[in-house]
Design a protein around this motif. Structure first.
Motif, PDB file in Angstrom:
ATOM      1  N   ASP A  29    -112.952  15.389 -35.824  1.00  0.00           N
ATOM      2  CA  ASP A  29    -114.118  15.618 -34.976  1.00  0.00           C
ATOM      3  C   ASP A  29    -114.686  14.287 -34.491  1.00  0.00           C
ATOM      4  N   SER A  30    -113.804  13.463 -33.920  1.00  0.00           N
ATOM      5  CA  SER A  30    -114.230  12.132 -33.515  1.00  0.00           C
ATOM      6  C   SER A  30    -113.419  11.645 -32.323  1.00  0.00           C
ATOM      7  N   ILE A  31    -113.949  10.615 -31.685  1.00  0.00           N
ATOM      8  CA  ILE A  31    -113.201   9.832 -30.715  1.00  0.00           C
ATOM      9  C   ILE A  31    -112.632   8.616 -31.447  1.00  0.00           C
ATOM     10  N   VAL A  32    -111.362   8.313 -31.215  1.00  0.00           N
ATOM     11  CA  VAL A  32    -110.749   7.114 -31.765  1.00  0.00           C
ATOM     12  C   VAL A  32    -110.512   6.146 -30.607  1.00  0.00           C
ATOM     13  N   ALA A  33    -111.175   5.010 -30.643  1.00  0.00           N
ATOM     14  CA  ALA A  33    -110.968   3.951 -29.655  1.00  0.00           C
ATOM     15  C   ALA A  33    -110.365   2.768 -30.386  1.00  0.00           C
ATOM     16  N   TYR A  34    -109.207   2.287 -29.910  1.00  0.00           N
ATOM     17  CA  TYR A  34    -108.546   1.251 -30.701  1.00  0.00           C
ATOM     18  C   TYR A  34    -107.771   0.267 -29.848  1.00  0.00           C
ATOM     19  N   LEU A  35    -107.472  -0.878 -30.481  1.00  0.00           N
ATOM     20  CA  LEU A  35    -106.669  -1.936 -29.890  1.00  0.00           C
ATOM     21  C   LEU A  35    -105.356  -2.028 -30.656  1.00  0.00           C
ATOM     22  N   ASP A  36    -104.263  -2.098 -29.925  1.00  0.00           N
ATOM     23  CA  ASP A  36    -102.930  -2.295 -30.488  1.00  0.00           C
ATOM     24  C   ASP A  36    -102.539  -3.736 -30.175  1.00  0.00           C
ATOM     25  N   ILE A  37    -102.517  -4.598 -31.208  1.00  0.00           N
ATOM     26  CA  ILE A  37    -102.315  -6.036 -31.015  1.00  0.00           C
ATOM     27  C   ILE A  37    -100.898  -6.413 -31.427  1.00  0.00           C
ATOM     28  N   SER A  38    -100.198  -7.144 -30.547  1.00  0.00           N
ATOM     29  CA  SER A  38     -98.813  -7.531 -30.783  1.00  0.00           C
ATOM     30  C   SER A  38     -98.683  -9.043 -30.904  1.00  0.00           C
ATOM     31  N   ASP A  39     -97.550  -9.471 -31.422  1.00  0.00           N
ATOM     32  CA  ASP A  39     -97.214 -10.878 -31.556  1.00  0.00           C
ATOM     33  C   ASP A  39     -96.964 -11.460 -30.161  1.00  0.00           C
ATOM     34  N   PRO A  40     -97.616 -12.547 -29.785  1.00  0.00           N
ATOM     35  CA  PRO A  40     -97.400 -13.117 -28.447  1.00  0.00           C
ATOM     36  C   PRO A  40     -95.993 -13.659 -28.225  1.00  0.00           C
ATOM     37  N   GLU A  41     -95.259 -13.977 -29.298  1.00  0.00           N
ATOM     38  CA  GLU A  41     -93.954 -14.617 -29.136  1.00  0.00           C
ATOM     39  C   GLU A  41     -92.772 -13.711 -29.433  1.00  0.00           C
ATOM     40  N   ALA A  42     -93.002 -12.509 -29.883  1.00  0.00           N
ATOM     41  CA  ALA A  42     -91.893 -11.622 -30.238  1.00  0.00           C
ATOM     42  C   ALA A  42     -92.326 -10.184 -30.002  1.00  0.00           C
ATOM     43  N   PRO A  43     -91.366  -9.303 -29.742  1.00  0.00           N
ATOM     44  CA  PRO A  43     -91.707  -7.885 -29.553  1.00  0.00           C
ATOM     45  C   PRO A  43     -92.006  -7.223 -30.898  1.00  0.00           C
ATOM     46  N   HIS A  51     -95.101  -5.525 -33.321  1.00  0.00           N
ATOM     47  CA  HIS A  51     -96.459  -5.035 -33.494  1.00  0.00           C
ATOM     48  C   HIS A  51     -97.112  -5.754 -34.668  1.00  0.00           C
ATOM     49  N   LEU A  52     -98.363  -6.176 -34.502  1.00  0.00           N
ATOM     50  CA  LEU A  52     -99.077  -6.846 -35.579  1.00  0.00           C
ATOM     51  C   LEU A  52    -100.058  -5.918 -36.288  1.00  0.00           C
ATOM     52  N   ILE A  53    -100.978  -5.341 -35.543  1.00  0.00           N
ATOM     53  CA  ILE A  53    -102.041  -4.580 -36.197  1.00  0.00           C
ATOM     54  C   ILE A  53    -102.754  -3.686 -35.195  1.00  0.00           C
ATOM     55  N   ASP A  54    -103.231  -2.540 -35.661  1.00  0.00           N
ATOM     56  CA  ASP A  54    -104.128  -1.676 -34.897  1.00  0.00           C
ATOM     57  C   ASP A  54    -105.515  -1.759 -35.522  1.00  0.00           C
ATOM     58  N   VAL A  55    -106.529  -1.955 -34.695  1.00  0.00           N
ATOM     59  CA  VAL A  55    -107.919  -1.959 -35.151  1.00  0.00           C
ATOM     60  C   VAL A  55    -108.713  -1.040 -34.232  1.00  0.00           C
ATOM     61  N   GLY A  56    -109.699  -0.343 -34.784  1.00  0.00           N
ATOM     62  CA  GLY A  56    -110.444   0.555 -33.914  1.00  0.00           C
ATOM     63  C   GLY A  56    -111.624   1.196 -34.600  1.00  0.00           C
ATOM     64  N   VAL A  57    -112.316   2.023 -33.828  1.00  0.00           N
ATOM     65  CA  VAL A  57    -113.494   2.728 -34.331  1.00  0.00           C
ATOM     66  C   VAL A  57    -113.282   4.229 -34.209  1.00  0.00           C
ATOM     67  N   HIS A  58    -113.879   4.949 -35.140  1.00  0.00           N
ATOM     68  CA  HIS A  58    -113.997   6.397 -35.072  1.00  0.00           C
ATOM     69  C   HIS A  58    -115.455   6.706 -34.737  1.00  0.00           C
ATOM     70  N   PHE A  59    -115.664   7.366 -33.629  1.00  0.00           N
ATOM     71  CA  PHE A  59    -117.009   7.705 -33.163  1.00  0.00           C
ATOM     72  C   PHE A  59    -117.270   9.183 -33.446  1.00  0.00           C
ATOM     73  N   TYR A  60    -118.356   9.464 -34.184  1.00  0.00           N
ATOM     74  CA  TYR A  60    -118.665  10.831 -34.616  1.00  0.00           C
ATOM     75  C   TYR A  60    -119.914  11.401 -33.963  1.00  0.00           C
ATOM     76  N   GLY A  61    -120.378  10.803 -32.895  1.00  0.00           N
ATOM     77  CA  GLY A  61    -121.551  11.314 -32.195  1.00  0.00           C
ATOM     78  C   GLY A  61    -122.812  10.554 -32.528  1.00  0.00           C
ATOM     79  N   ASP A  62    -123.089  10.399 -33.828  1.00  0.00           N
ATOM     80  CA  ASP A  62    -124.292   9.675 -34.242  1.00  0.00           C
ATOM     81  C   ASP A  62    -123.975   8.487 -35.138  1.00  0.00           C
ATOM     82  N   ARG A  63    -122.676   8.199 -35.331  1.00  0.00           N
ATOM     83  CA  ARG A  63    -122.287   7.068 -36.165  1.00  0.00           C
ATOM     84  C   ARG A  63    -120.863   6.634 -35.793  1.00  0.00           C
TER      85      ARG A  63
END
Length: 227
Positions: free
Chosen positions: A55-69, A71-83
């Protein structure tokens, strides 16, 4: 060149029953508006989607290594309306980490306030210095490597080759407790790395180990990468 848009969303297909709430759309719109001034980054993708199971919106960034194909890490927020809750995310399910990171976000408020807090949090995460540490054996072969946030020394991903490690090191690491699960060596417990390379983020925020040599280029890094 087309204008870069952060946090693009998909609309439900005709055979799908989920839909965005008014608060969902307001949050994503406000977050996208605040992100409009961010510079486009070829190694950072962003998305926002409705996760009905939470019951949330997931907004996230998918961050990759600049020198190689790689994947490094996904970071993001879960939005629940009031938090919102923000942290490192699982790179497939986008679930939040079980143990909050030192830089995790937890906030409550109006939709506008939460979009503002989330945008500031994302900007801070993008500034976090990512460093690659490499350990070389006597023959100058890399036996271990580790991507980490150099401000908090949190491991992002790592690799370790027992066959290339110095004699006795593997046993010493296990004896010292630097191993998780079924034998996954935790490279944070290794001696001072031979060298390091700044990968992305603000280098002025980095706290680096004394004795490691700074380099601007890296050699090939194989093996299995894991957290």
């Amino acid at each position: 060149m087309p204008e870069h848009t952060w946090f693009e969303t998909d609309e439900p297909d005709e055979d799908e029953t989920w839909e965005y709430t008014a608060a969902d759309r307001e949050f994503v719109s406000a977050l996208r508006e605040r992100a409009a001034s961010w510079a486009a980054d070829a190694r950072v993708d962003s998305f926002a989607w409705r996760a009905d199971e939470w019951d949330s919106i997931v907004a996230y960034l998918d961050i990759s290594d600049p020198e190689a194909p790689r994947h490094l890490i996904d970071v993001g927020v879960h939005f629940y309306g009031d938090r919102v809750h923000g942290d490192r995310l699982h790179n497939q399910s986008q679930t939040l980490t079980d143990r909050p990171s030192p830089w995790a976000l937890e906030a409550s408020g109006t939709v506008e306030e939460l979009a503002e807090r989330s945008a500031r949090w994302f900007e801070a995460v993008l500034r976090k210095p990512v460093v690659l540490y490499v350990w070389l054996n006597d023959e100058s072969y890399a036996y271990a490597a580790r991507f980490a946030f150099a401000d908090t020394d949190q491991t992002i991903s790592q690799t370790y080759a027992r066959k290339l490690a110095p004699p006795g090191l593997h046993e010493a690491m296990i004896a010292a407790g630097h191993v998780h699960g079924r034998g996954w060596i935790q490279t944070a417990g290794l001696p001072t790395p031979t060298l390091y390379q700044h990968v992305r983020g603000d280098p002025d925020l980095a706290r680096l180990p004394s004795g490691a040599k700074a380099v601007t280029e890296r050699g090939p890094l194989g093996g299995v990468w894991y957290e």
